[in-house]
Write a protein that holds these residues in place. Sequence first.
Motif, short mmCIF file in Angstrom:
data_model
loop_
_atom_site.label_atom_id
_atom_site.label_comp_id
_atom_site.label_asym_id
_atom_site.label_seq_id
_atom_site.Cartn_x
_atom_site.Cartn_y
_atom_site.Cartn_z
N TRP A 89 8.23 -11.00 -2.43
CA TRP A 89 6.82 -10.14 -2.01
C TRP A 89 6.12 -9.19 -3.37
O TRP A 89 4.40 -8.69 -3.62
N LYS A 90 7.17 -7.79 -3.63
CA LYS A 90 6.13 -7.36 -4.87
C LYS A 90 5.37 -7.63 -5.68
O LYS A 90 4.34 -7.26 -6.90
N CYS A 91 6.56 -8.74 -6.53
CA CYS A 91 5.78 -9.65 -7.12
C CYS A 91 4.21 -10.59 -6.69
O CYS A 91 3.65 -10.50 -7.60
N LEU A 92 4.57 -10.86 -5.95
CA LEU A 92 3.67 -11.79 -4.74
C LEU A 92 2.74 -10.85 -4.62
O LEU A 92 1.57 -11.23 -5.29
N LEU A 93 2.78 -9.81 -4.60
CA LEU A 93 1.28 -8.92 -4.00
C LEU A 93 0.65 -8.59 -5.34
O LEU A 93 -0.70 -8.12 -5.14
N HIS A 94 2.07 -8.01 -6.41
CA HIS A 94 1.69 -7.86 -7.57
C HIS A 94 0.16 -8.43 -7.98
O HIS A 94 -0.72 -8.38 -8.86
N SER A 95 0.85 -9.74 -7.98
CA SER A 95 -0.09 -10.91 -9.29
C SER A 95 -1.33 -10.87 -8.32
O SER A 95 -1.97 -11.59 -8.67
N LYS A 106 -7.04 -5.25 0.22
CA LYS A 106 -6.91 -5.67 1.19
C LYS A 106 -4.49 -5.49 1.61
O LYS A 106 -4.00 -5.23 1.95
N ASP A 107 -4.39 -5.83 0.06
CA ASP A 107 -3.11 -5.85 0.15
C ASP A 107 -2.10 -4.61 -1.04
O ASP A 107 -1.49 -4.05 -0.68
N SER A 108 -3.07 -3.54 -0.49
CA SER A 108 -2.63 -1.94 -0.81
C SER A 108 -1.43 -1.69 0.10
O SER A 108 -0.52 -0.94 -0.30
N VAL A 165 6.10 -2.07 0.89
CA VAL A 165 6.92 -3.03 -0.15
C VAL A 165 7.33 -1.52 -0.45
O VAL A 165 9.03 -1.62 -1.36
N GLU A 166 6.51 -1.09 -1.94
CA GLU A 166 7.28 0.43 -2.70
C GLU A 166 7.90 1.48 -1.66
O GLU A 166 9.76 1.50 -2.20
N ALA A 167 7.85 1.52 -0.55
CA ALA A 167 8.87 2.42 -0.09
C ALA A 167 10.30 2.10 0.82
O ALA A 167 11.22 2.87 0.66
N LEU A 168 10.15 1.12 1.04
CA LEU A 168 11.04 -0.06 1.20
C LEU A 168 11.85 -0.21 0.08
O LEU A 168 13.29 -0.08 0.37
N LEU A 225 7.37 -4.55 7.13
CA LEU A 225 6.52 -5.18 6.34
C LEU A 225 6.32 -6.61 6.40
O LEU A 225 5.33 -7.29 6.16
N CYS A 226 7.59 -6.98 7.38
CA CYS A 226 7.25 -8.67 7.90
C CYS A 226 6.10 -8.35 9.04
O CYS A 226 5.38 -9.68 9.16
N SER A 227 5.87 -7.59 9.40
CA SER A 227 4.92 -7.88 10.38
C SER A 227 3.65 -7.58 9.67
O SER A 227 2.40 -8.76 9.94
N LEU A 228 3.38 -6.85 8.84
CA LEU A 228 2.21 -6.56 7.83
C LEU A 228 1.96 -8.45 6.71
O LEU A 228 0.93 -7.96 7.22
N LEU A 229 2.96 -8.77 6.75
CA LEU A 229 2.84 -10.47 6.10
C LEU A 229 2.83 -10.95 7.23
O LEU A 229 2.53 -12.38 6.98
#
Length: 137
Positions: free
Chosen positions: A63-69, A74-76, A82-85, A116-120
Amino acid sequence: MAVEQDMFDTVVMADERFHGEGYQEGYEEGSNLGIVEGRRYGTLHGAKIGSEIGCYRGFALAWKCLLHSSAVEKDSRKMKVVEALIALLQHFPYDDPTYERLHEDLDRIRGKFRQLCSLLNVQPDFKVTAGDSGLAF
């Protein structure tokens, strides 16, 4: 008369002697079996926790790769979680089974994963069984 007294002492004390020997043999056998059973139990549950942590790590890195790309503003918030996990996973004591807060840290990781799952908007189904382990969506 002294020979007869020694013979009776041997018979009378046999019960106590055999009880002591049996106790000692049982104690040694139980100790050995306890060590084997404890090692097996520890290996099984350590593997389950390792599998769970590995799934969380793979999930977070993907998900870090997906969100970074996507790099949408709004994905911040999602990226911060993700970074905290990932940070929690990096600080997890993989090689210290005597770590006192192991279960607390594991619960914190699970909570961050659920957040994270809830946010995603992803419904995770993590299960560990004898023949299969994994994270399904």
